[in-house]
Design a protein around this motif. Structure first.
Motif, PDB file in Angstrom:
ATOM      1  N   ILE A  15      -8.518   4.865  -3.629  1.00 28.57           N
ATOM      2  CA  ILE A  15      -9.334   3.716  -3.243  1.00 28.57           C
ATOM      3  C   ILE A  15      -9.062   2.541  -4.173  1.00 28.57           C
ATOM      4  CG2 ILE A  15     -11.691   2.831  -3.022  1.00 28.57           C
ATOM      5  CD1 ILE A  15     -12.549   5.673  -2.242  1.00 28.57           C
ATOM      6  N   PHE A  49       0.883   4.145  -2.793  1.00 25.45           N
ATOM      7  CA  PHE A  49       0.537   5.527  -2.464  1.00 25.45           C
ATOM      8  C   PHE A  49       1.646   6.482  -2.882  1.00 25.45           C
ATOM      9  CE2 PHE A  49      -2.122   3.827   1.317  1.00 25.45           C
ATOM     10  CZ  PHE A  49      -3.118   3.454   0.430  1.00 25.45           C
ATOM     11  N   PHE A  92       0.831  -1.200   0.000  1.00 27.68           N
ATOM     12  CA  PHE A  92       0.000   0.000   0.000  1.00 27.68           C
ATOM     13  C   PHE A  92       0.869   1.256   0.000  1.00 27.68           C
ATOM     14  CE2 PHE A  92      -3.593  -2.410   2.362  1.00 27.68           C
ATOM     15  CZ  PHE A  92      -4.064  -2.901   1.161  1.00 27.68           C
ATOM     16  N   MET A 140      -5.767   0.908  -3.284  1.00 28.22           N
ATOM     17  CA  MET A 140      -5.846   0.094  -2.064  1.00 28.22           C
ATOM     18  C   MET A 140      -6.520  -1.238  -2.338  1.00 28.22           C
ATOM     19  SD  MET A 140      -6.672   2.627   1.145  1.00 28.22           S
ATOM     20  CE  MET A 140      -8.057   3.490   0.404  1.00 28.22           C
ATOM     21  N   GLU A 169     -12.194   7.616   4.634  1.00 26.42           N
ATOM     22  CA  GLU A 169     -11.486   8.897   4.593  1.00 26.42           C
ATOM     23  C   GLU A 169     -11.421   9.439   3.174  1.00 26.42           C
ATOM     24  OE1 GLU A 169      -7.044  10.736   5.579  1.00 26.42           O
ATOM     25  OE2 GLU A 169      -7.534   8.678   6.137  1.00 26.42           O
ATOM     26  N   GLN A 170     -11.149   8.561   2.217  1.00 28.63           N
ATOM     27  CA  GLN A 170     -11.086   9.003   0.821  1.00 28.63           C
ATOM     28  C   GLN A 170     -12.466   9.378   0.289  1.00 28.63           C
ATOM     29  OE1 GLN A 170      -8.297   9.610  -0.853  1.00 28.63           O
ATOM     30  NE2 GLN A 170      -7.198   9.009   1.014  1.00 28.63           N
ATOM     31  N   ALA A 230     -11.712   2.213   7.319  1.00 30.69           N
ATOM     32  CA  ALA A 230     -11.465   3.592   7.744  1.00 30.69           C
ATOM     33  C   ALA A 230     -10.733   4.375   6.664  1.00 30.69           C
ATOM     34  CB  ALA A 230     -10.658   3.598   9.042  1.00 30.69           C
ATOM     35  N   ALA A 231      -9.769   3.738   5.997  1.00 29.44           N
ATOM     36  CA  ALA A 231      -9.000   4.416   4.951  1.00 29.44           C
ATOM     37  C   ALA A 231      -9.879   4.741   3.747  1.00 29.44           C
ATOM     38  CB  ALA A 231      -7.813   3.552   4.526  1.00 29.44           C
ATOM     39  N   TRP A 270      -8.987  -1.262   9.405  1.00 20.38           N
ATOM     40  CA  TRP A 270      -8.118  -0.187   8.913  1.00 20.38           C
ATOM     41  C   TRP A 270      -8.499   0.178   7.486  1.00 20.38           C
ATOM     42  CZ3 TRP A 270      -4.994   0.147   4.649  1.00 20.38           C
ATOM     43  CH2 TRP A 270      -4.166   1.271   4.589  1.00 20.38           C
ATOM     44  N   LEU A 271      -8.759  -0.820   6.654  1.00 16.39           N
ATOM     45  CA  LEU A 271      -9.085  -0.565   5.258  1.00 16.39           C
ATOM     46  C   LEU A 271     -10.408   0.175   5.127  1.00 16.39           C
ATOM     47  CD1 LEU A 271      -7.956  -1.058   2.446  1.00 16.39           C
ATOM     48  CD2 LEU A 271      -9.194  -3.219   2.374  1.00 16.39           C
TER      49      LEU A 271
END
Length: 201
Positions: free
Chosen positions: A89, A76, A72, A92, A141-142, A137-138, A134-135
Motif C-alpha cells: 500500500i 511491485f 506501480f 502504491m 485487496e491489500q 480496489a487495489a 482501480w487504486l
C-alpha cells in the motif's frame, strides 16, 4: 516493425506535448495548434494521428495513467511477492505522490481532466475516475490480506482520498516531499492489522 515503432513514437511525442501544454494552461489550452507547436510538428500531422481533439485528449489521459501503471509495476516487482500488505500500500501511494517534476506535471494534468469532467467538458467522469477506482480496489485487496473486516472498502476509500488530497497539497507547495512521506507513513501506521496491538503498546 520499424514503421509501427515510428508511429507509436510519434503518438507519444504528441501526447507528451499535450501534457506539457495542459500542465501550463489547463485543458482548454490544448488545441491542435498549441499541441502541434509544442511538439514542433504540423497541425495536419496531429490531426493525422488523432482525428479529433477528444481523441488526443483521451490518448493523453491514457498515457499519464499508463506511465503511473508502469511505475506501480516496477515498484511491485522490486518488493517481491512476499511483501507485507502495508509495504505494498505504501509503495502504491508513494508512487502517486508528485515527488519530482514529471509526476508533479502529471498530477496537474490529471487534475485538469477531472475539473473539466466536473464541468461537463473533456472526458467523462467514468474515464477520469478509472484510476482512482482501480487504486481503491487495489488498496482494499491489500487491507483484506492484513485484516479483513466489514469496513475494508470504506477504509481503502478514505486512504486513497487522503493520499489524493496530499498530492494536491504538494502541488500547491503546502507539503514538501519529506513532510508528505511522513504523513503517508503516519496514515498507514493507523491501519488495523495483525500487529496493531504491538503498535499500540
Amino acid at each position: 516493425m520499424p514503421r509501427l515503432a515510428d508511429h507509436e513514437q510519434r503518438r507519444r511525442e504528441i501526447t507528451d506535448a499535450a501534457r506539457r501544454v495542459i500542465a501550463r494552461g489547463g485543458l482548454e489550452s490544448a488545441t491542435f495548434q498549441s499541441v502541434a507547436a509544442e511538439a514542433g510538428i504540423s497541425v495536419r500531422l496531429v490531426q493525422y494521428y488523432f482525428g479529433t481533439k477528444k481523441d488526443f485528449l483521451r490518448a493523453t489521459h491514457l498515457a499519464v495513467s499508463a506511465d503511473a501503471g508502469d511505475r506501480f509495476a516496477q515498484r511491485f516487482a522490486a518488493l517481491g511477492e512476499a511483501a507485507e500488505p502495508r509495504d505494498v500500500i505504501y509503495a502504491m501511494l508513494e508512487e502517486l505522490l508528485p515527488m519530482n517534476e514529471a509526476r508533479r506535471r502529471d498530477t496537474i494534468v490529471l487534475g485538469a481532466f477531472q475539473a473539466a469532467s466536473l464541468a461537463g467538458s473533456g472526458l467523462s467522469m467514468d474515464e477520469t475516475l478509472g484510476g482512482t477506482r482501480w487504486l481503491i480496489a487495489a488498496v482494499a485487496e491489500q487491507l483484506r490480506r492484513s485484516c479483513d473486516s466489514a469496513d475494508t472498502d470504506r477504509d481503502a476509500t478514505l486512504i486513497v482520498l487522503a493520499a489524493a488530497a496530499l498530492t494536491q497539497s504538494m502541488v500547491a507547495g503546502v507539503h514538501t516531499n519529506e513532510a508528505a512521506t511522513e504523513l503517508l507513513e503516519h496514515l498507514l501506521h493507523r491501519i488495523p492489522g495483525p500487529d496493531a496491538a504491538r503498535r499500540s503498546e
